[in-house]
Design an enzyme around this catalytic site. Structure first.
Site, PDB file in Angstrom:
ATOM      1  N   GLY A 134       0.575   1.860  -0.739  1.00  0.00           N
ATOM      2  CA  GLY A 134       0.655   0.406  -0.850  1.00  0.00           C
ATOM      3  C   GLY A 134       2.105  -0.016  -0.865  1.00  0.00           C
ATOM      4  N   THR A 161      -7.089  -8.566   3.773  1.00  0.00           N
ATOM      5  CA  THR A 161      -7.623  -9.931   3.789  1.00  0.00           C
ATOM      6  C   THR A 161      -8.183 -10.228   5.183  1.00  0.00           C
ATOM      7  OG1 THR A 161      -5.928 -10.529   2.175  1.00  0.00           O
ATOM      8  CG2 THR A 161      -7.045 -12.348   3.293  1.00  0.00           C
ATOM      9  N   GLU A 243       6.077 -14.110   4.615  1.00  0.00           N
ATOM     10  CA  GLU A 243       4.903 -13.926   3.750  1.00  0.00           C
ATOM     11  C   GLU A 243       5.269 -14.278   2.305  1.00  0.00           C
ATOM     12  OE1 GLU A 243       3.316  -9.933   3.499  1.00  0.00           O
ATOM     13  OE2 GLU A 243       1.619 -10.593   2.288  1.00  0.00           O
ATOM     14  N   GLY A 341     -12.448 -24.168 -24.792  1.00  0.00           N
ATOM     15  CA  GLY A 341     -13.642 -23.469 -24.304  1.00  0.00           C
ATOM     16  C   GLY A 341     -13.985 -23.860 -22.878  1.00  0.00           C
TER      17      GLY A 341
HETATM   18  C1  LIG Z   1      -6.600  -9.434  -2.877  1.00  0.00           C
HETATM   19  C2  LIG Z   1      -5.626  -8.586  -2.096  1.00  0.00           C
HETATM   20  C3  LIG Z   1      -5.363  -8.891  -0.769  1.00  0.00           C
HETATM   21  C4  LIG Z   1      -4.490  -8.075  -0.022  1.00  0.00           C
HETATM   22  N1  LIG Z   1      -4.313  -8.325   1.323  1.00  0.00           N
HETATM   23  C5  LIG Z   1      -3.638  -7.422   2.080  1.00  0.00           C
HETATM   24  C6  LIG Z   1      -3.591  -7.556   3.504  1.00  0.00           C
HETATM   25  O1  LIG Z   1      -4.101  -8.532   4.085  1.00  0.00           O
HETATM   26  N2  LIG Z   1      -2.961  -6.588   4.220  1.00  0.00           N
HETATM   27  C7  LIG Z   1      -2.366  -5.503   3.625  1.00  0.00           C
HETATM   28  O2  LIG Z   1      -1.821  -4.656   4.331  1.00  0.00           O
HETATM   29  N3  LIG Z   1      -2.375  -5.365   2.274  1.00  0.00           N
HETATM   30  C8  LIG Z   1      -3.008  -6.286   1.493  1.00  0.00           C
HETATM   31  N4  LIG Z   1      -3.045  -6.135   0.127  1.00  0.00           N
HETATM   32  C9  LIG Z   1      -2.386  -4.981  -0.484  1.00  0.00           C
HETATM   33  C10 LIG Z   1      -1.191  -5.316  -1.354  1.00  0.00           C
HETATM   34  O3  LIG Z   1      -0.094  -5.668  -0.536  1.00  0.00           O
HETATM   35  C11 LIG Z   1      -0.932  -4.074  -2.236  1.00  0.00           C
HETATM   36  O4  LIG Z   1      -1.991  -4.018  -3.188  1.00  0.00           O
HETATM   37  C12 LIG Z   1       0.398  -4.125  -2.925  1.00  0.00           C
HETATM   38  O5  LIG Z   1       1.448  -4.006  -2.005  1.00  0.00           O
HETATM   39  C13 LIG Z   1       0.539  -2.991  -3.984  1.00  0.00           C
HETATM   40  O6  LIG Z   1       0.193  -1.757  -3.454  1.00  0.00           O
HETATM   41  P1  LIG Z   1      -0.869  -0.820  -4.220  1.00  0.00           P
HETATM   42  O7  LIG Z   1      -2.047  -1.656  -4.560  1.00  0.00           O
HETATM   43  O8  LIG Z   1      -1.097   0.387  -3.406  1.00  0.00           O
HETATM   44  O9  LIG Z   1      -0.172  -0.436  -5.570  1.00  0.00           O
HETATM   45  P2  LIG Z   1       0.830   0.803  -5.784  1.00  0.00           P
HETATM   46  O10 LIG Z   1       1.865   0.808  -4.732  1.00  0.00           O
HETATM   47  O11 LIG Z   1       0.037   2.031  -5.995  1.00  0.00           O
HETATM   48  O12 LIG Z   1       1.506   0.387  -7.160  1.00  0.00           O
HETATM   49  C14 LIG Z   1       0.839   0.496  -8.415  1.00  0.00           C
HETATM   50  C15 LIG Z   1       1.773  -0.059  -9.483  1.00  0.00           C
HETATM   51  O13 LIG Z   1       2.980   0.702  -9.514  1.00  0.00           O
HETATM   52  C16 LIG Z   1       4.090  -0.136  -9.308  1.00  0.00           C
HETATM   53  N5  LIG Z   1       5.116   0.572  -8.534  1.00  0.00           N
HETATM   54  C17 LIG Z   1       5.010   1.121  -7.298  1.00  0.00           C
HETATM   55  N6  LIG Z   1       6.168   1.634  -6.899  1.00  0.00           N
HETATM   56  C18 LIG Z   1       7.055   1.403  -7.909  1.00  0.00           C
HETATM   57  C19 LIG Z   1       8.430   1.695  -8.108  1.00  0.00           C
HETATM   58  N7  LIG Z   1       9.160   2.274  -7.146  1.00  0.00           N
HETATM   59  N8  LIG Z   1       8.990   1.326  -9.272  1.00  0.00           N
HETATM   60  C20 LIG Z   1       8.286   0.702 -10.223  1.00  0.00           C
HETATM   61  N9  LIG Z   1       6.983   0.393 -10.093  1.00  0.00           N
HETATM   62  C21 LIG Z   1       6.375   0.738  -8.952  1.00  0.00           C
HETATM   63  C22 LIG Z   1       3.550  -1.329  -8.555  1.00  0.00           C
HETATM   64  O14 LIG Z   1       4.369  -2.461  -8.715  1.00  0.00           O
HETATM   65  C23 LIG Z   1       2.194  -1.507  -9.209  1.00  0.00           C
HETATM   66  O15 LIG Z   1       2.335  -2.207 -10.408  1.00  0.00           O
HETATM   67  C24 LIG Z   1      -3.856  -6.967  -0.639  1.00  0.00           C
HETATM   68  C25 LIG Z   1      -4.098  -6.701  -1.994  1.00  0.00           C
HETATM   69  C26 LIG Z   1      -4.983  -7.479  -2.706  1.00  0.00           C
HETATM   70  C27 LIG Z   1      -5.238  -7.111  -4.162  1.00  0.00           C
END
Ligand SMILES: Cc1cc2nc3c(=O)[nH]c(=O)nc-3n(C[C@H](O)[C@H](O)[C@H](O)COP(=O)(O)OP(=O)(O)OC[C@H]3O[C@@H](n4cnc5c(N)ncnc54)[C@H](O)[C@@H]3O)c2cc1C
Length: 380
Positions: A134, A161, A243, A341
């Protein structure tokens, strides 16, 4: 009242008409679409009929010939839909799926994807995130192997999305064995054989179809490579700035409306013989919230001004995204508290707004990633 720069009278006219459309065609259905966990695809056609899917795109592709400032108006006004999910679905199409085609696509790709996308006939999604990658975008593992006439794609994307309804997915893939930022390319993948989606259940944004998309040996023709081979990381970086600005603008719009409605509620609701707003603690809370809305607006508009002036305002956009997404969630929580509430009840808008706002500090680059970018840009 005179428009706040960078907006002008022309933008305020657009704001008025977009607001009227959104309040007429979207807001009354917010709860219904929330309950159905889906907003109708026909909405794209309605947006197109108003010229709202192509504000920043050239007339030759069916757009309105405007620029990102016109789009900024829509980003802010979308908050009036009262449904983060609906705003997200339309927003993903306008703000993240189609811009790469416009910026990096060939004319032929623009004819095949951008033109019908602006006309509301084809819905787009951007597929970058994977179950195993991610924030760490460079670790994606969806692979496209070269074959005669194109590529064969295998892998999985998640949290996408419009992931169920999209006709085409602008998809990040690995096209080389090289690690890191190298060897990422973008393919425009049509929904068809080998492409399957599964809708995900989530805390907020219920009206949108966030989905996992599996690609199983999907043939993608040569002509669907978007931009340069192995240079996809540039596309990702280019997309992020708008974005994040769009997300900041959306938060500012949502915060403004939430404040207005909550102040009205506080004036009307009585406790201990006077309106809630007659209690100093509530009045001060509302004053703090108004300050937060104003601060977020100033920071976001400053980043927008720089973006429009052709600067590369990485730091300012990052700060705007970081500040507004957390501030919006905190403001929604405070508004919910002032509703007592009632704030916890489905029938009140604020329950949905608070859930919807929680996505901001995660999506489009999390708070932690924003701080990492700022750390680097500040020489730390
Ligand atoms: C409702 C929704 C819609 C979305 N729509 C899209 C879309 O249209 N297209 C698309 O491609 N993606 C989409 N996403 C994905 C979104 O961009 C990712 O969820 C986001 O970038 C975080 O990645 P991850 O969920 O893999 O979390 P991770 O990368 O696994 O991170 C988990 C936690 O660790 C923290 N973390 C990670 N690396 C570090 C670091 N180096 N230092 C400190 N903390 C760190 C993060 O901030 C987070 O709190 C969507 C997500 C949601 C929930």
């Amino acid at each position: 009242m005179a428009p706040t720069p960078p907006f002008t009278e022309e933008h305020e006219e657009l704001r008025e008409s977009a607001r009227g459309f959104i309040e007429r065609e979207l807001a009354p259905y917010a709860q219904q679409w929330e309950d159905e966990q889906w907003f109708p695809d026909e909405l794209f056609g309605k947006f197109a009929a108003q010229g709202l899917l192509g504000l920043k795109y050239p007339v030759e592709y069916g757009g309105q010939g405007g620029d990102y400032l016109h789009e900024a108006v829509l980003c802010e006004e979308m908050a009036r839909a009262g449904s983060g999910g609906t705003a997200a679905g339309i927003g993903a199409h306008i703000n993240i799926a189609t811009p790469p085609i416009w910026k990096f696509g060939s004319d032929e790709q623009k004819q095949r994807y951008l033109v019908p996308a602006i006309a509301g006939q084809k819905i787009g999604a951007l597929g970058i995130t994977e179950p195993g990658a991610g924030s760490d975008v460079a670790s994606i593992s969806a692979r496209a192997e070269r074959v005669d006439g194109g590529w064969v794609l295998s892998g999985e994307k998640t949290y996408i999305t419009n992931g169920v309804r999209a006709h085409f997915i602008v998809t990040a893939v690995k096209t080389s064995r090289q690690g890191g930022h190298h060897g990422i390319s973008f393919l425009i993948v049509d929904r068809g054989e080998g492409v399957s989606s599964a809708k995900l259940q989530k805390l907020g944004w219920h009206a949108s179809d966030t989905a996992t998309i599996a690609f199983q040996d999907v043939f993608v023709p040569e002509e669907n490579l978007l931009g340069e081979l192995n240079e996809g990381f540039k596309l990702i970086m280019a997309n992020f700035q708008w974005e994040r600005l769009a997300m900041a603008l959306g938060a500012v719009g949502a915060m403004q409306i939430a404040w207005e409605r909550t102040a009205e509620f506080a004036r009307e609701r009585n406790a201990f013989g006077r309106p809630l707003s007659g209690h100093q603690a509530i009045r001060h809370k509302l004053a703090d919230l108004a300050t937060s809305v104003y601060t977020c607006r100033c920071v976001t508009y400053d980043a927008l001004r720089r973006f429009m002036a052709g600067e590369d305002p990485l730091r300012e956009v990052t700060m705007a995204k970081l500040l507004t997404q957390r501030a919006s969630f905190e403001l929604m929580d405070a508004c919910l508290q002032i509703h007592g509430g009632a704030g916890y009840m489905r029938e009140y808008w604020v329950e949905r707004a608070a859930r919807d706002a929680r996505l901001g500090p995660i999506g489009g680059g999390s708070d932690e990633i924003m701080r990492e970018i700022l750390g680097r840009s500040l020489g730390l």
